[in-house]
Design a protein around this motif. Sequence first.
Motif: not given
Length: 95
Positions: A42-56
């Motif tokens: 869950s932690l790694k997934q949320r972090f990857q989601v955040a990175k991708r959202i920030k990338e647009g």
Amino acid sequence: MQIDRLRGKELDDLFEGIMKLENLDDCYHFFDDLCTTNELVSLKQRFQVAKRIKEGQTYQKVQDETGASSATVSRVKRCLDYGSDGYHRIIDRME
């Protein structure tokens, strides 16, 4: 901040311990002891989601690439927009 209600010596101890980790190997050992496999996923997934959202990336692309639910993507987006800037601080430092 939602974490304010948890603030105290015990949480300070945890965070101070995390700040003592010196390398990835330390992190793997510590978090293996601290978290269940599902918690780490869950932690790694949320972090990857955040990175991708920030990338647009679009919500759909984020979901497809991370396997996150629409609820998780929405929650992370809400944190990015209205949270404590935790995701932003770390992701920006990694760039």
